[in-house]
Structure formats: C-alpha cells, structure tokens
Design an enzyme around this catalytic site. Structure first.
Site, PDB file in Angstrom:
ATOM      1  N   GLU A   1       8.648   2.932   8.339  1.00 32.53           N
ATOM      2  CA  GLU A   1       8.949   4.147   7.589  1.00 32.53           C
ATOM      3  C   GLU A   1      10.353   4.656   7.900  1.00 32.53           C
ATOM      4  O   GLU A   1      10.999   5.276   7.054  1.00 32.53           O
ATOM      5  CB  GLU A   1       7.897   5.213   7.890  1.00 32.53           C
ATOM      6  CG  GLU A   1       6.532   4.752   7.428  1.00 32.53           C
ATOM      7  CD  GLU A   1       5.442   5.786   7.571  1.00 32.53           C
ATOM      8  OE1 GLU A   1       4.481   5.712   6.799  1.00 32.53           O
ATOM      9  OE2 GLU A   1       5.529   6.664   8.441  1.00 32.53           O
TER      10      GLU A   1
ATOM     11  N   LYS B   1       8.214   0.589  18.989  1.00 28.89           N
ATOM     12  CA  LYS B   1       7.867   1.751  18.174  1.00 28.89           C
ATOM     13  C   LYS B   1       7.825   1.311  16.715  1.00 28.89           C
ATOM     14  O   LYS B   1       8.054   0.146  16.409  1.00 28.89           O
ATOM     15  CB  LYS B   1       8.871   2.887  18.403  1.00 28.89           C
ATOM     16  CG  LYS B   1       8.767   3.458  19.833  1.00 28.89           C
ATOM     17  CD  LYS B   1       9.488   4.771  20.038  1.00 28.89           C
ATOM     18  CE  LYS B   1      10.941   4.606  20.296  1.00 28.89           C
ATOM     19  NZ  LYS B   1      11.546   5.798  20.963  1.00 28.89           N
ATOM     20  N   GLY B   2       7.536   2.239  15.832  1.00 33.05           N
ATOM     21  CA  GLY B   2       7.413   1.880  14.417  1.00 33.05           C
ATOM     22  C   GLY B   2       8.768   1.734  13.757  1.00 33.05           C
ATOM     23  O   GLY B   2       9.766   2.321  14.180  1.00 33.05           O
TER      24      GLY B   2
ATOM     25  N   THR C   1      10.395  -9.948  10.557  1.00 33.60           N
ATOM     26  CA  THR C   1       9.456  -9.047   9.871  1.00 33.60           C
ATOM     27  C   THR C   1       9.941  -7.600   9.948  1.00 33.60           C
ATOM     28  O   THR C   1       9.751  -6.826   9.004  1.00 33.60           O
ATOM     29  CB  THR C   1       8.027  -9.181  10.440  1.00 33.60           C
ATOM     30  OG1 THR C   1       8.063  -8.961  11.849  1.00 33.60           O
ATOM     31  CG2 THR C   1       7.445 -10.552  10.152  1.00 33.60           C
TER      32      THR C   1
ATOM     33  N   GLY D   1       0.822  -1.202   0.000  1.00 36.94           N
ATOM     34  CA  GLY D   1       0.000   0.000   0.000  1.00 36.94           C
ATOM     35  C   GLY D   1       0.854   1.249   0.000  1.00 36.94           C
ATOM     36  O   GLY D   1       0.653   2.149  -0.800  1.00 36.94           O
ATOM     37  N   PHE D   2       1.794   1.318   0.930  1.00 42.81           N
ATOM     38  CA  PHE D   2       2.733   2.450   1.053  1.00 42.81           C
ATOM     39  C   PHE D   2       2.013   3.781   1.229  1.00 42.81           C
ATOM     40  O   PHE D   2       2.565   4.837   0.899  1.00 42.81           O
ATOM     41  CB  PHE D   2       3.681   2.499  -0.150  1.00 42.81           C
ATOM     42  CG  PHE D   2       4.404   1.205  -0.422  1.00 42.81           C
ATOM     43  CD1 PHE D   2       5.190   0.620   0.558  1.00 42.81           C
ATOM     44  CD2 PHE D   2       4.281   0.564  -1.639  1.00 42.81           C
ATOM     45  CE1 PHE D   2       5.847  -0.578   0.320  1.00 42.81           C
ATOM     46  CE2 PHE D   2       4.944  -0.643  -1.874  1.00 42.81           C
ATOM     47  CZ  PHE D   2       5.725  -1.207  -0.897  1.00 42.81           C
TER      48      PHE D   2
HETATM   49 MO1  MOS Z   1       1.607   5.410   5.413  1.00 44.63          MO
HETATM   50  S1  MOS Z   1       2.118   6.791   4.021  1.00 44.63           S
HETATM   51  O1  MOS Z   1       0.746   6.374   6.538  1.00 44.63           O
HETATM   52  O2  MOS Z   1       0.781   4.124   4.735  1.00 44.63           O
END
Ligand code: MOS
Length: 734
Positions: free
Chosen positions: A694, A690-691, A623, A244-245
């Site tokens: 990105e 955390k993420g 992952t 999706g990105f």
């Molecule tokens: Mo991200 S650009 O919030 O899928």
C-alpha cells in the site's frame, strides 16, 4: 509464538533464500493457465449450473412485490431465489449493507434475486424477465450536501475520530506563513481483473465454496451468519485470486447467491458478478472532502497543522480515515485532526488499497507543496525540515524505525530533482514539462497469523495456511521463509494457501499480509525444527539446519530421514504484543514524477516515475517491486482518470464498467523505477519486514498533481485532474 521483544538474530538473517530475487513459484501455473481461479474450478463429473444475479433498479426503498413466473418458465431455468424468499438475514460482521434477504433496498444494484439455469446464457436471459414493484424512498447521494449534517462517529477504524495537541487555532492565526485550502477525492472503484465469483456445492448440510477472497476466515464466519448455519459446515477455498485491492476483504453476494441457488437447484452453482454490476453492488472507496490548514515560521518550520476530512457511507457505516497520516507524518507543536461521517444512500463504502492514507495523502501532499511554494522553499527540503522521529501527538513514543529523510534525499539525487524549473517554464514542443514530489506513508499493521508445516520422508516441506495470494507473491515469500528456516532450497518447499481447513492466517489486507503471514510460517518452522531435534535426540544448542540436513557436532542427518515414514509436523501462530504500543510502526517513501501536459488539450502524460521505499527488510525484491509499481500505476489512475461518477438524483455510480471507469494501461506508464532502502526493523517481526503493497500508492497521486502544477502553473485541488479542469488555465495557443 508471542512476539514481544525486538529480535536480535535468527535463522532468517542468513538470507540464503529470503531477500533473494526469486521468481514467483506459482508463475508457471499462472502463465500456462493451470492456476484455477474461483469460477474455473471444474470437475468434469460435476453437473455445474449457472446463477445470474438480479440487481435493484432503485437506490432506496422497499420491494412491494416480485413476479418471477416468466423467469421460472424460461428455457433451462432450474430455480429462482429472491430476496423475499430467503427473508431478512442476520448481517455478517464485516458488511455494512445487507447483501441479500428481506424487502429493504439500501443501494442501487443490491442483489434481489438469483436465477439458476443449465447454461449461463439461459440464466442471464431469464434474469431479465424478473418483474419488481418498488416503493421508492428519497435518498441522499451528494457528499457536498450531506457533509453539512455529518456527525462525529464513535470510532475511526479503532482510533479516535478527533485529536488535538497544543493550541492549533492560536498558532495558526499567528503563523507568518499560512495555507487554508480544501481538496476533494472522488468515489473510487477497486476494478480488479478477476470479478467476484463463487461456486457453491452442498453435500447434505455441508457446503463447499470456491471463491475469490482476501480473508478466508472472515468470509467463512460471515457466510455462516448470512446462511444461518454453523461455520464448521462451510469449507471455503480461494487458492488463486485475480486481484482484490480491498474489494474482496469482506464476504460478497456472489458466494451468498451461489449458496442459496445451489440449495434451491440441488446442483452445484457458479455465480460470477457481471462487471457492470460490480461497482454498485460491491464496495468502493468513499469520496472525501478535506480541509488542510498549515502554518509555519518564515524559516519553514511547521507550527500549526490541521486536517479535517468528510466522507459518507450507509447508515452504520464507516469513515474514510483520510486525516490519519497527518497525526504522524510531520512535526508541529500545535495540531488537530477531525473526521466526520455523513449518511449517504450510495453503495457501501469500504476499504480500498491504503484506506485513509491514499486519499489523505492526495490532499496533504498537495498542501505541503503549496506551503513550500509560499515559503519559497524547495518541497523536498521543506519535508526534510519537518521530519519527526517521534509520534508528534505523543512525543514519548518514538517510531520503531523511520527513514523518510533518507528516501527523500536518495530519491532527489536519483531522479535529478535539482534541475527543476519554476512553474510553467519548461517546454518541449507542445508539451509543458514539470516534476513533482510527495512523501509516502503507511502504517505497519500486525495481525495474528498461523501456519502448519509438514516434513515428509523425501525431505519436502509443505506449508499449509489459509493465507491468500492476491497477486502479491505470498506463495513465493512463504516458500522462501520455510526454505530459510529449514535449510532447504526453495524447490523442496511446497505451499498450499487459501483453504479454510488450514490454520487461520492474517490474510491479505492493509499491507500486513507479507510480514504477518511469513512470521506465522517462521513460528511454525520453529516448532518443526524442535520436532526434528527431539526426534533425533540432538542437543538444541549446537544444531544447524543446512543443505537439506540437520547437523549437530559431527552428526548430520538428512531431513527426509529425520522425518521418518510418518513425517513430522510443526504448527504455531504468531501473536503480537506491546511493541506496537511503545513504538509507532510505519513505512515511508518518496515519490518523484515527471509529466508532460499538452498545452493545447490539457492532456497529461506521465513521463517517468520513481519511488524510494523504506519498509524494513525486503523479503523478495521482485515481488516487492511488483507491488510498488502496481501501486504507482494505481496512483496514476487516481490522479488522472479514476472517478465513480455519482448520479446525485437517482443515487448510483453511472460509469459502472471498465469502459467508463478508466484505469491506467501500459501506454500510460512509460517508465517506473523503485528503490528500496537497505534496512530492517527488529520491532516489526522475526522477519524484520514491513508492508510494501500500500505504501507504493501513498502519495504518488499528489506527486503527479504537483508535477502538473510545476508543468503548467495551474493548481488543481479536485481529483481526478482531467483535461477539462486544466484547460482554462493553460496559455493561449493560436
Ligand atoms: Mo486492503 S484495502 O486492506 O486489501
């Protein structure tokens, strides 16, 4: 569950399952072709038919008339629904441009009709027979021109568009070492593998839609608004998503066309957006023009830093928030940021992986490299010297946890940074060799997330949440979370995702999915543990969930037995409070890249890449690594090849397919290494994670640009860094 105080210890800290390198639990379904993506849902007893979209061939104006007679008479055609037939619709909350309905054309390839036929080929053939008469208006398509009339928007994704601290202008003027340069990034396309696709089936007033969506609840609400029906009448399913990105964050027209087409044809309809339709019909990351000014003392301390950025969008649209990270990444007493929005009549700009930071760091981190050079300082050292442990705009506000320095130091050591030569001095045959570094930075966003967990008499736990897995590994980390919480091996946990009948989750976006959705599952498991304890009348203070059983003192009961014939259910939602206000939560990293540039052609080949990431607890190193190497690969594309070429007179993206919009392939990426710092962030969530998805993209393109400079001595400031831009500056080869 309200998350409002830092966690101490909880069952996740056992790390029997969480944190382990467990392969994707959905891997077998995917590798054997059994995972059903949106377009593939197929019930042999359902008479599916096919919808094909028709797109506007002008970028701005109005439809005067449409003639669909020939299309309707074409073989196999069941229905043609035009944008005039459905009339102007109320727009969904998350879309800037109208998806479908009414006579106004806002951008090229805006959907203006759907042709439904017995077969895909019949629908496609008939779609070519639709005749349209337009009243064309003059549009604005060139950012470099439009930026002159750009305005300060009300808002920059919830933050102010401008910030200022101290006296930037004064400090910049008096700085002994200063840089003032302008950089640009082009429009970019998500180019995910799976196209936008939907199947719609009506049952009376109710509709079921199988689609490819990152955010189930957002889509459901916006589809309800667009169709003008009650949200409760929509059942949305998106269990598997081929990437999706950000391009599938918001409702897209395939779902709308399938719904209208199915209504008209009185049959379930499948609609996939053809690839050449996607770049102009859907969203893209808007181009930016960015001015960086940095002033420093001779010993390398930043005294003044300013980042201004211009981007454009449809009227009422939004900024590409490229200056945001500059508010937080480096110290400096005098500072300002400003972002301006121009009106463009290009297709709708919107979020693409690390919106804001990805293009922002593409500029800032070249500027930092240029400053280090002016100072005669190593660029790793220059960044370390200007680290800050507090929000530089609000020094009373510390970071919850920040280890940028650790990432830079460890990365430099592992990469072998020390042997770096002066620009244009390292050669291996025809290859000019260079290395580059950049910092990575991306905020840690917190979104409420709900889940339901069911325990059955076999001792199987089933998690239900409308969370999505866009290739990220959500199925697996959610199973790991529930297994850890309930004291089960992972094969005793089933995970069901992407269904609007399940509790609303954070969804997949902004690299918040992993931390937030697992925290929602954590909360639901706390409720399920309580239900087990209550059912068995145990003393909550000495209970342990382990080896498929609950133990209290000398008593041990299997979870299957505890569930009883009717089973037990726990449901809850994690909600976030206060902590993200008092503390800045961000993720950090460092990218190191080595490139070779062909001295004769200017062709850049990446030789090796290293990312070091500090992003809290890593829930699953397999992952997480996959997220980071994918992001590094995307960063290579943004550095070297990816650019939606704008036709500034006709107003559309010319290279609107995967032949013309070039993304990296395996041969472009010979070697990648990822290192995760061993850390936890007790302020981020009960998971202390955390993420990461990105962060891996943030900065990497600048590291490549800086490596090209080190290889060649040619400083490029306009992405992508293609051969034509380099070749004039390369040494003569006879
Ligand atoms: Mo991200 S650009 O919030 O899928």
């Amino acid at each position: 569950m309200k998350f409002d105080t830092p966690v101490t210890t909880n069952p996740i800290d056992q790390l029997k399952v969480v944190g382990k390198p467990i392969h994707r639990i959905d891997g077998e379904l995917k590798t054997t072709g059994k995972a059903m993506y949106a377009y593939e849902w197929h019930d042999p007893n359902t008479p599916y038919v096919y919808g094909y979209p028709v797109g506007s061939t002008i970028a701005k104006g109005r439809i005067k008339t449409m003639n669909v007679d020939a299309a309707k008479r074409a073989p196999g055609v069941l229905a043609v629904v035009t944008t005039l037939d459905v009339g102007k619709r109320e727009k969904g909350k998350f879309n800037t441009a109208s998806l479908f309905g009414g006579d106004e054309i806002q951008h090229y390839h805006q959907a203006i009709a759907v042709v439904v036929a017995e077969t895909f080929e019949q629908a496609r053939a008939a779609a070519n027979l639709v005749k349209v008469d337009y009243a064309e208006d003059k549009g604005v398509y060139d950012l470099a021109e439009a930026m002159k009339s750009a305005v300060k928007p009300k808002d920059a994704g919830g933050a102010p568009p401008d910030t200022a601290v101290g006296d930037f202008e004064g400090a910049f003027k008096s700085a002994p070492v200063a840089l003032d340069e302008t950089y640009s990034t082009p429009d970019q396309s998500h180019s995910m593998m799976e196209p936008h696709a939907s199947i719609a089936a009506w049952d009376g007033e109710e509709i079921t839609v199988w689609t490819s969506s990152q955010m189930i609840d957002w889509w459901r609400s916006d589809l309800a608004t667009t169709l003008g029906i009650d949200k409760e009448k929509i059942h949305l399913m998106s269990p598997f998503i081929g990437g999706g990105f950000g391009g599938k964050l918001f409702l897209r027209v395939d779902a709308v066309l399938a719904a209208f087409g199915a209504k008209a044809a009185k049959r379930p309809v499948k609609v996939a957006l053809p690839r050449p339709f996607i770049p102009n019909n859907t969203t893209h990351r808007p181009a930016t023009i960015q001015r960086l000014r940095i002033g420093a003392s001779r010993d390398g301390k930043i005294t003044a830093i300013a980042h201004e950025s211009w981007s454009g969008d449809q009227p009422g649209g939004q900024l590409e928030t490229a200056a945001m990270q500059t508010r937080l990444l480096y110290a400096g007493e005098n500072r300002m940021t400003a972002m301006r929005l121009a009106t463009l009549d290009l297709p709708e700009g919107n979020a693409m992986r690390a919106p804001g930071e990805a293009p922002g760091l593409m500029a800032l981190e070249i500027a930092m490299d240029e400053m280090a050079e002016k100072l005669g300082m190593d660029p790793v050292h220059f960044r370390i010297l200007n680290d800050t442990q507090v929000d530089p705009e609000k020094p009373e506000r510390p970071f919850s946890h920040r280890d940028l320095v650790g990432c830079l130091k460890l990365g430099a050591e592992r990469f072998g940074w020390g042997g770096r030569g002066r620009p244009g001095t390292r050669r291996e045959g025809k290859w000019m060799i260079g290395t580059g570094v950049a910092a990575a930075f991306r905020n840690n966003l917190l979104i409420p997330s709900g889940a339901r967990v069911r325990l059955d008499r076999q001792g199987i736990v089933t998690v239900e949440t409308d969370m999505t897995d866009i290739g990220t590994g959500s199925y697996t980390i959610i199973a790991q979370t529930a297994a850890e919480m309930m004291g089960l091996p992972i094969d005793k946990v089933a995970v069901q995702l992407g269904d609007s009948r399940f509790p609303v989750s954070a969804g997949s976006g902004g690299q918040f999915g992993a931390n937030c959705s697992t925290s929602g599952v954590y909360a639901a498991c706390v409720k399920l543990r309580e239900a087990v304890i209550e059912r068995l009348g145990l003393n909550a203070s000495d209970v342990a969930f382990e080896n498929g059983a609950v133990r209290s003192g000398t008593r041990s009961v299997s979870l299957g037995e505890a569930a009883g014939p009717d089973g037990l259910v726990g449901e809850d939602k994690i909600e976030w409070e206060k902590l993200s206000e008092s503390h800045q939560q961000s993720t950090f990293g460092a990218h190191f890249v080595e490139v070779g540039v062909d001295v004769a052609t200017g062709e850049t080949r990446i030789r090796r890449m290293l990312a070091v990431c500090a992003a809290g607890r890593i829930l699953n190193p397999i992952t997480a690594r996959s997220q980071v190497i994918g992001a590094m690969t995307m960063g290579a594309g943004l550095a070297l090849s990816e650019e939606l070429a704008v036709d500034t007179s006709l107003g559309f993206f010319v290279n609107h397919d995967l032949a013309g919009y070039e993304v990296p392939v395996h041969a472009d990426i010979p070697y990648q290494e990822v290192i995760f710092m061993n850390e936890t962030d007790p302020m981020s969530s009960p998971m202390k994670a955390k993420g990461i998805g990105e962060l891996g993209l943030c900065g990497v393109s600048a590291a490549i640009a800086n490596a090209i400079y080190n290889a060649t001595g040619v400083r490029l400031r306009n992405y992508p860094m293609t051969l034509d831009k380099l070749i004039g500056g390369l040494p003569d080869v006879a």
